[in-house]
Structure formats: structure tokens, C-alpha cells
Write an enzyme that holds these catalytic residues in place. Structure first.
Site, PDB file in Angstrom:
ATOM      1  N   HIS A  67      -1.325   1.252   9.304  1.00  0.00           N
ATOM      2  CA  HIS A  67       0.204   1.709   9.050  1.00  0.00           C
ATOM      3  C   HIS A  67       0.005   3.073   7.942  1.00  0.00           C
ATOM      4  O   HIS A  67       0.734   4.014   8.190  1.00  0.00           O
ATOM      5  CB  HIS A  67       0.996   0.530   8.131  1.00  0.00           C
ATOM      6  N   GLU A  68      -0.412   2.807   7.043  1.00  0.00           N
ATOM      7  CA  GLU A  68      -0.642   3.925   5.876  1.00  0.00           C
ATOM      8  C   GLU A  68      -1.679   5.196   6.464  1.00  0.00           C
ATOM      9  O   GLU A  68      -1.042   6.339   6.364  1.00  0.00           O
ATOM     10  CB  GLU A  68      -1.370   3.486   4.703  1.00  0.00           C
ATOM     11  N   HIS A 118       1.028   7.239   8.809  1.00  0.00           N
ATOM     12  CA  HIS A 118       2.069   7.652   7.790  1.00  0.00           C
ATOM     13  C   HIS A 118       1.594   9.448   7.693  1.00  0.00           C
ATOM     14  O   HIS A 118       2.500  10.162   7.341  1.00  0.00           O
ATOM     15  CB  HIS A 118       2.104   7.145   6.419  1.00  0.00           C
ATOM     16  N   ALA A 166       0.761  -1.196   0.130  1.00  0.00           N
ATOM     17  CA  ALA A 166      -0.005  -0.057   0.116  1.00  0.00           C
ATOM     18  C   ALA A 166       0.881   1.257   0.021  1.00  0.00           C
ATOM     19  O   ALA A 166       2.162   0.980   0.163  1.00  0.00           O
ATOM     20  CB  ALA A 166      -0.872  -0.146   1.098  1.00  0.00           C
ATOM     21  N   MET A 167       0.185   2.448  -0.394  1.00  0.00           N
ATOM     22  CA  MET A 167       0.849   3.695  -0.385  1.00  0.00           C
ATOM     23  C   MET A 167       0.259   4.770   0.254  1.00  0.00           C
ATOM     24  O   MET A 167      -0.859   4.705   0.050  1.00  0.00           O
ATOM     25  CB  MET A 167       1.328   4.052  -1.771  1.00  0.00           C
TER      26      MET A 167
END
Length: 900
Positions: free
Chosen positions: A313-314, A317, A278-279
Site C-alpha cells: 500500500h505505502e 502511494h 504506516a505513512m
């Protein structure tokens, strides 16, 4: 995003090396940019209006300005409205476009065209089915337009997307949508503005025929944030868990770190073709479908947990990576290691903290420890690289997370929070370094952490050796610890680390003993943290009533290998009574590891074991006992018990021997599994009966734990050849009401010669023929089979209609699973596994060098293998190296491996 030291390169290498020591700030600031996309699958045109402002403190008279670019067709270029002439004003170079006489300031307007349909690297703007999407980390934006493509260049983006309303009814970009409308000829447009300056790697665009699942979140300050998950229509029903995970993540980050989301909308898009997991693009996360879609019939408990962790997590960020980002790519762990730690803490709070921590450590030991010991070993903050994508590694992510965890251990939860608060106070909106993070931690707590910086600059896994002595006369107990770190490429000598050792003392009957170091006024109860900072250091405890059993490295307080000669009796006491769950598990794993390594020792001669050593028998009996009586024992955790019954993995065992004989490790592990399954068949059958679910599937930690123990019992019974269990596995593989149980049964059954094996596999494939993610599981199950014909089956599956060699998920599921997860078959003595992998690397490198570079890794540790396999592995590495047109991604990995 969820996924080398140049001194190790052969002297003859002609690769361009980027070095941390050469860092220099950008010549120009690009404070704002307006981008217009005319989106089309075969030809997308991009116009970029860039405001250039020279940094006079950095600029040297006469310097040109390189704007990075790759695979772009330049159509026009103007500066302040005046056309620029090639050769006089600019020139096209291999790395981009060079402005020969750059102005002090001005507006540069470029127009380029690109072909998304031909972009099989899946970096930049590319086609995924009928969707167009982007992936810009690390250096993909340069494949969209000419730009200073570096993380310390932060700009405000305004993006206008124009496309066919029929082909691309949904148009998404970073930030907030400020305008949208229709245009002549069936076109429509949307304008997006992101008010937060960001580096180009966080840029994102998505266009396609998508539907959204919508929800809202109210922040602690009372703001309402729109939440949207965009998928293909057929997948919309599988987004509920992802949405719930997102909301839990947002609430947790506010509660634990005081961090609130900052835009009006938060979007996630699920994409089927994606190199990574993922990003975290600002406000528009692009996800691999694997980490978004779930329902009980198609997703396992591990899938549910993985989605929860990656969604978190993403999202995390947004602050640790987006609001504060990396100065340069050498600082990658600044955002990734920190954010992995944060998602691990979140998952521990959402589930079982003990099970979560053990899972983190198992992953670290299976992947990162071998990386630290191999030819591609590198520090958490590398000194140099050839291809930055090769540094999205377990060292940067997982060891980086352990480094952050050590701050937490050394400073305590409150001290760590003070450090985080100061970090954001100092650096919000900036691109900074690992040293800036360390300074915030130190300054917020008034401590000196200069020695701690070696965790960032030195590669390798430290070894801590422990001896101890009890003085019956003085009632003192002394622990003496020595630390060392083996040489790694480019770093033959290491300085001592600052290593936190969480520990406690137990009596012979398992009671907790107080700890009081010499010079302390009072004793401490429970766990305390020792700071090992010298090569050799002793710690003396006073008023110790009896010779204690040391419980060391509780919670795995540092990413080290700890060595002490525990007796079998001491390990049994720790496994039964230690107050720290990780230490209990570790004691049991030490017992199992000793037996497995002894059985696999090449010096030992004899048939495979058929019995159980009493140390193992006692351990297994104690683990099973709470679940085999009339009622489950108070406080018994099925998920923890399942972990205790799982034998150490072959990759971990391989790290503990000087020379690896994969077949012997595999045989020893299989024999022990078989012996356990046979000796404890009755107890294991009781567990299966007790934990058979009859109600609807619940993706809770408690329910997942019950399924984990039940399916572990089934796996051991099948390994033991229990005919009733094999029949049960066949029935469960055909009729289970959820994917966790169905896949677990299929995994156990696929190793056997059961007459229905092929029919059950075919039925599974037929049931999920239209579900790409489930078919990935089907490929993986077969790739991991312990049967001797597995490579032939894997080779045949390459031609299966559902397999797509250009889709990273498919390649990882089949090829990656076989080469990393099926060590015995991959390391077959005839070298067939090595040849198979080399063929796949060469073929994949022809269109996706980044994916190929990840595939080649299992060949890198060739020097640690037995002599017969060394030559075979080296020959395949050499064959790959000699391939014409090999990408720099693969070249870097292969050359480092060959130079070892």
C-alpha cells in the site's frame, strides 16, 4: 497512509467548519524550501528558508498571508534579510503566523524551537523511545515550522539534519542523501534533497540508533534502487518478509500498471509509537512496527499477510498519492481508496483471490456498513469537516476502494488500465480531485460516467431489491431491480446510483446457463455485468431453457445490500455449484444468517438451540466432506473452507436488525457454534489430524490455508465442549512451534474454565516479555474473551507493567479490542462497558485527541440499541461532551452522535 458532515452538528456548536464549497487555491506558491534541524530530544531548533511567490490570479489587494503553525516557539523571522517586527510586519494568531504585508516575492527565514519529548499527540516531530521521527499527515508539518500546510502546495525540499553522533548516528529524510560529514563537539550532519515537488504532509525526518537491512531492486528500465529497512538492532532479523514484500510490490506495479520507482533509494523505518499503520512519505516510509516485523515465533499468518499488504500500500502511494496527490483533504479517497484497491489487487495476485475478496467484503460489512448507517455517516468525498483526522475512515478507505473497483468492473481490466495511464499522463506532479480521476476513466474509454459521480457525493449504503419471473411459454426470464438509499445526516433524499451487478444464471442442478438479453444477437457464457442506473429497472433474458437460479452480485461487484427471497434449495445449489467463489460463500452465509437472526429475534421465546437446522447441517457437511476422506478432494481450498465455517460476525448481524439486542445476537451465535462443534466432532478431529504441521513454518498462502482450517476446527470443537479438543488446545497453546497455532489455541482456550488457563496465559506473557508486538496479542486475546469476568480482567490489565496508555498499539490492543470486538461484554446491560470506554476516552483525550476520537466510535450508534442500552450509552456520550478542554477531534464525533 494506512487507517462529517457539518449539517449533523448541533446548532449551538462553536466548532470551525471547513467546507469543500469554500475551496480557494493558495495565495502564494512556495516552490522551494531549505530546512535545517538541530535535533535534540528536549529542544529541537528548525530554521526554514522559504521562497515566497505570490499568485496574482488568486491574490486580492490588501490580503495578509497566514502561515499555519502550532506549538512552536518563534525565535527569529526575517524577510529578504531584514528582521520583521511583531505587530507591524506580522502577528501570532491561534492558527499560526500572519504576515501583514506579504511581498510579491522574497525569501522568508524563520527559526523556531519545539520539544519532541513533550509531543504525546505523535504528530509533527516527536520522540519514540530513543528515536526522533515525524508524522505530518494530515496537518503535522505545521507543528515543525510555519508553513502553508495544505496538500495543493507542492515544494522542492532540501533538508540538513544536525545531531549528536552518539545519540543519533542515523539521520534520514526524504529523497537522496547528497552530503554528510562530521562536525565539532561530537556532532554530525546529513543533507537530503528530494527533486520531486511534494506537499508538506509527505515530509519526513527520522534520527536514532538504528540498523539497516539492505537489498537492491533493478527496475524494468535497468536502474538500480537501494532498498533499506531501518529498525532497532534487536529487530533486524525480523525484516526479511517485509523486504521480500517490497520487492514483490515493485515488480507487480511495473507489470500491472507500468509504474516504475523514481528515486535512487527507498527506505522504511519501523517505529514503536505511531498513531496509524504506516505513512508513505516520499522515499522514506515511516511504519508502525506491527507492519514490518515478523518471524514464525512471533507473527501469525494474518500478520504476514498484513505486512505484505501494508508494505505494498505505502509503496503504491509513490504514484497514487505522491506523484499525483490530493488538491484538498476532501479528496482524500483519491489517494487512499485508489491505493487500497491497488493493494487488494496485489494481495489477490500474491495469495488466493477468492479468500482475499471475501476478507475485503467481511471487513467492509463489519466496519463501513455500520459507519454508513450511523450518525457519523459521510460521503466518500465529504462536503465539510471540523477535524480532518476524523475522516481517515472505512468510508474513505474501504468504500473508496469499492468505488474504484466499480470502475474496474464497468470498464474491464484493459479499460481501467487505459484510464490509469491517462490519469498519470494528465496529472503527474499535480494536486487533483476525484472528479479528475473520474474524467480520466471516462475520457480514456469514451463513456459517460457523470452519474457515477454520486458514489463520491452521497453517503449511505444503497439497497437493491430483486424480484424475478420466468415465462414457460416464451422461455424468457425477467429480473426486476429497485434501488434506494436510506437518509443520512444532511442528505435526506438520494439520487439513483450507477450500480454494476455482476451476475449469472444456474440451472436447478447447478449447471451454468447462457445469458442473452432482449435485443442481443448472441448469448454470453459465465459472468456478465448489468448496469442498474434507474430507481426501477428490468432486464429480460431470452432463450432460457428452464426457470433459472440467479447468481447476483458476483465478486461483490458493488458496495450495496442486495435482497432477494432465495429458497433454501436455491441457496444450497449456489453454495455447491456457483462458478464464482464469492457467490458460493455468500450463499452459505445467507443460510447461516437466516438461522442466527431467527434465533436472536426478541419475539421468539425459548431456550438456546442445541440442534442444527438441516440447512446448516447440510452446508457444514458439504464444506467438511472434501477434507475428511482418505485424500483431500481435488481443488478443495482449506482457506476457503475455513471462511465458509466462520459464522457471520455480530457487528454484521447487528446491521440487519432494526433494533439491536447484543446479548441475544451473541447467545444465538454461540449456540450455533456449539451445535456445529458437537455434531461434527469426529470430522473436525479428522481435519485437525490431517492438517497438523510437522515441518518448518512456511508463510505461504497454501500453508496458511491449512493452518486456518485446522484452527477453525479446533475453535469449533472447543466451543462444543469437546474435552479432547480442549486438552489439545492447552497443549498447543504451550508448545506450538509457530505463533499462528499458539495464538489460535490460546484464543480458543481463554473462553474456557480450563484449570491451566491462568498458568498458560502467564507463561505466554513470560515467554514474550521483551516483545512489545506479541504482548499486544496477549492483551487482545484476554480482551476478546467471552467469559463474564472479562471487563474486570481488562481493567486489571490497565495496570500491567507492559501496558502503556500513551502507546497507540497498546491502547488499540486492549481497550479497542474489548470495545469493538467483544460486543456482548462491552454492551453489558449494567452499562459498565460504556462507563469503562468513556473513562478511557476522557483520559486519552488529555494527551492524544486523535487516538481518543477513534476510541469513542462504539458509543456513536446508541440510537440503534434496545431501549435499556440507549440511555446508558447516551449518558456516557454526554459525560464525555461535558469534559473541560475536550479536543475538537472527540468533540466532533460526540456532538454528531448526540445530534442523531
Amino acid at each position: 497512509m494506512t487507517v462529517a458532515d457539518s449539517s449533523a452538528l448541533p446548532p449551538a456548536s462553536t466548532q470551525t467548519v471547513t467546507r469543500l464549497a469554500d475551496y480557494r487555491p493558495p495565495l502564494y506558491r512556495l516552490p522551494s524550501v531549505s530546512l535545517t534541524f538541530w535535533l535534540d530530544r528536549q529542544k529541537t531548533t528548525v530554521e526554514a528558508r522559504i521562497r515566497l511567490e505570490r499568485d496574482e490570479a488568486v491574490y486580492r489587494p490588501g490580503e495578509s498571508l497566514l502561515l499555519h503553525g502550532g506549538k512552536l516557539a518563534l525565535e527569529s523571522l526575517t524577510l529578504e534579510g531584514e528582521p520583521l517586527m511583531e505587530g507591524r510586519d506580522y502577528r501570532l494568531v491561534p492558527d499560526g503566523l500572519e504576515l501583514l504585508n506579504p511581498p510579491v516575492a522574497g525569501e522568508l527565514v524563520s527559526r523556531v524551537s519545539i520539544d519532541p519529548s513533550a509531543n504525546l499527540e505523535l504528530e509533527g516531530l516527536y520522540a519514540s523511545g530513543d528515536m526522533l521521527c515525524t508524522q505530518c499527515e494530515a496537518e503535522g508539518f505545521r507543528k515543525i515550522t510555519y508553513w502553508l500546510d495544505r496538500p495543493d502546495l507542492l515544494s522542492v525540499y532540501t533538508v540538513k539534519l544536525i545531531a549528536s553522533a552518539a545519540d543519533y548516528p542515523v539521520l534520514l529524510a526524504n529523497g537522496n542523501c547528497i552530503e554528510h560529514g562530521t562536525m565539532p563537539g561530537g556532532q554530525h550532519f546529513a543533507v537530503w534533497h528530494d527533486p520531486f515537488p511534494k506537499p508538506a504532509y509527505l515530509f519526513a525526518v527520522v534520527a536514532g540508533q538504528l540498523v539497516k537491512t539492505a537489498d537492491r531492486f533493478t527496475t524494468r528500465s535497468g536502474r538500480t534502487v537501494d532498498l533499506e529497512i531501518w529498525t532497532r538492532a534487536a529487530d533486524a532479523a525480523k525484516t526479511g518478509h517485509a523486504m521480500m514484500s517490497l520487492k514483490h510490490s515493485m515488480a507487480w506495479d511495473e507489470q500491472v500498471f507500468g509504474l516504475e520507482y523514481d528515486l535512487d533509494i527507498y527506505m522504511i523505518v519501523a517505529v514503536g509509537d505511531f498513531n496509524m499503520g504506516a505513512m508513505e512519505n516520499k522515499g522514506l516510509n515511516v511504519f508502525n512496527t506491527k507492519y514490518v516485523l515478523a518471524d514464525p515465533q512471533t507473527a501469525t499468518d494474518l500478520d504476514y499477510q498484513g505486512i505484505e499488504a501494508v508494505i505494498a500500500h505505502e509503496y503504491f502511494h509513490n504514484w497514487t498519492g505522491n506523484r499525483v496527490t490530493c488538491r484538498d483533504w476532501f479528496q482524500l479517497s483519491l489517494k487512499e481508496g485508489l491505493t487500497v484497491f491497488r493493494d487488494q489487487q496485489f494481495s489477490a495476485d500474491m495469495n488466493s483471490a477468492a479468500v482475499q475478496r471475501i476478507g475485503n467484503v467481511r471487513g467492509l460489512r463489519a466496519v463501513q456498513f455500520p459507519e454508513d448507517a450511523g450518525p457519523t455517516a459521510h460521503p466518500v468525498r465529504p462536503d465539510s469537516y471540523v477535524e480532518i483526522n476524523n475522516f481517515y475512515t472505512a468510508t474513505v478507505y474501504n468504500k473508496g476502494a469499492e468505488v474504484v473497483r466499480m470502475y474496474h468492473t464497468l470498464l474491464g481490466a484493459d479499460g481501467f488500465r487505459r484510464g490509469m495511464d491517462l490519469y498519470f499522463q494528465r496529472h503527474d506532479g499535480q494536486a487533483v480531485t476525484c472528479d479528475d480521476f473520474r474524467a480520466a476513466m471516462a475520457d480514456a474509454n469514451g463513456v459517460d460516467l457523470s452519474q457515477f459521480g454520486r458514489w463520491y457525493s452521497q453517503a449511505g449504503t444503497p439497497v437493491v431489491r430483486v424480484t424475478d419471473q420466468y415465462d414457460t411459454e416464451t422461455k424468457t426470464y425477467t429480473l426486476t431491480m429497485t434501488q434506494s438509499c436510506p437518509p443520512t445526516p444532511g442528505q435526506p433524499v438520494k439520487e439513483p446510483f450507477l450500480i454494476p451487478i455482476a451476475m449469472g444464471l444456474l440451472s436447478a442442478d447447478g449447471q451454468t446457463l447462457p445469458t442473452q438479453l432482449t435485443g442481443e444477437a448472441t448469448a454470453q457464457a459465465g459472468t456478465r455485468v448489468l448496469r442498474l442506473s434507474d430507481v426501477r429497472q428490468s432486464f429480460t433474458f431470452v432463450n432460457v431453457a428452464e426457470a433459472p437460479i440467479p447468481s447476483l452480485l458476483r465478486g461483490f461487484s458493488a458496495p450495496v445490500k442486495l435482497e432477494r427471497a432465495w429458497t433454501d434449495a436455491e441457496l444450497a445449489t449456489l453454495a455447491a455449484h456457483d462458478s464464482d467463489a464469492f457467490a458460493r460463500w455468500e450463499a452459505g452465509q445467507t443460510v447461516l444468517t437466516r438461522v442466527l437472526l431467527a434465533d436472536a429475534d426478541p419475539a421468539s421465546i425459548g431456550p438456546a438451540r442445541t440442534d442444527l437446522p438441516e440447512t446448516v447441517a447440510n452446508l457444514v457437511a458439504a464444506t467438511l466432506a472434501p477434507f475428511t476422506g482418505e485424500t483431500v478432494g481435488a481443488g478443495a481450498d482449506p482457506a476457503f473452507a475455513a471462511l465458509c465455517l466462520a459464522l457471520p460476525g455480530e457487528a454484521y448481524l447487528a446491521e440487519l436488525v432494526p433494533v439491536v439486542y447484543p446479548d441475544r445476537l451473541h447467545a444465538a451465535r454461540n449456540a450455533l457454534r456449539t451445535a456445529i462443534g458437537r455434531r461434527y466432532a469426529d470430522d473436525l478431529l479428522k481435519i485437525i489430524a490431517r492438517f497438523t504441521d510437522t515441518g518448518p513454518f512456511q508463510p505461504t498462502a497454501e500453508a496458511a490455508g491449512r493452518r486456518a482450517l485446522r484452527n477453525t476446527a479446533l475453535d469449533l470443537l472447543v466451543a462444543g465442549g469437546n474435552s479432547a479438543a480442549i486438552a489439545l488446545a492447552a497443549d498447543q497453546a504451550k508448545a506450538a512451534g509457530n505463533m499462528t497455532d499458539r495464538l489460535a489455541a490460546l484464543t480458543a482456550l481463554v473462553d474456557t474454565d480450563h484449570p491451566e488457563r491462568s498458568a498458560i496465559l502467564e507463561a505466554f506473557q513470560a515467554d514474550f516479555a521483551e516483545d512489545a508486538l506479541v504482548l499486544d496479542k496477549w492483551f487482545t486475546v484476554q480482551a476478546l474473551s467471552r467469559r463474564a469476568d472479562t471487563l474486570a480482567q481488562v481493567t486489571a490489565l490497565l495496570g500491567h507493567p507492559a501496558y502503556d496508555a500513551k502507546n497507540p498499539n497498546k491502547v488499540r490492543a486492549l481497550v479497542g479490542s474489548f470495545t469493538t470486538g467483544n460486543r456482548a461484554q462491552f454492551h453489558a446491560l449494567d452499562g459498565s462497558g460504556y462507563g469503562f470506554l468513556a473513562d478511557q476516552v476522557i483520559a486519552t483525550d488529555g494527551f492524544n485527541g486523535k487516538l481518543a476520537a477513534r476510541l469513542v466510535a462504539p458509543l456513536a450508534p446508541w440510537k440503534k440499541m434496545d431501549p435499556a442500552r440507549q440511555g446508558l450509552m447516551r449518558a456516557e456520550l454526554d459525560r464525555i461532551r461535558k469534559t473541560p478542554g475536550l479536543s475538537k477531534d472527540v468533540t466532533e464525533i460526540v456532538e454528531k452522535a448526540l445530534a442523531a
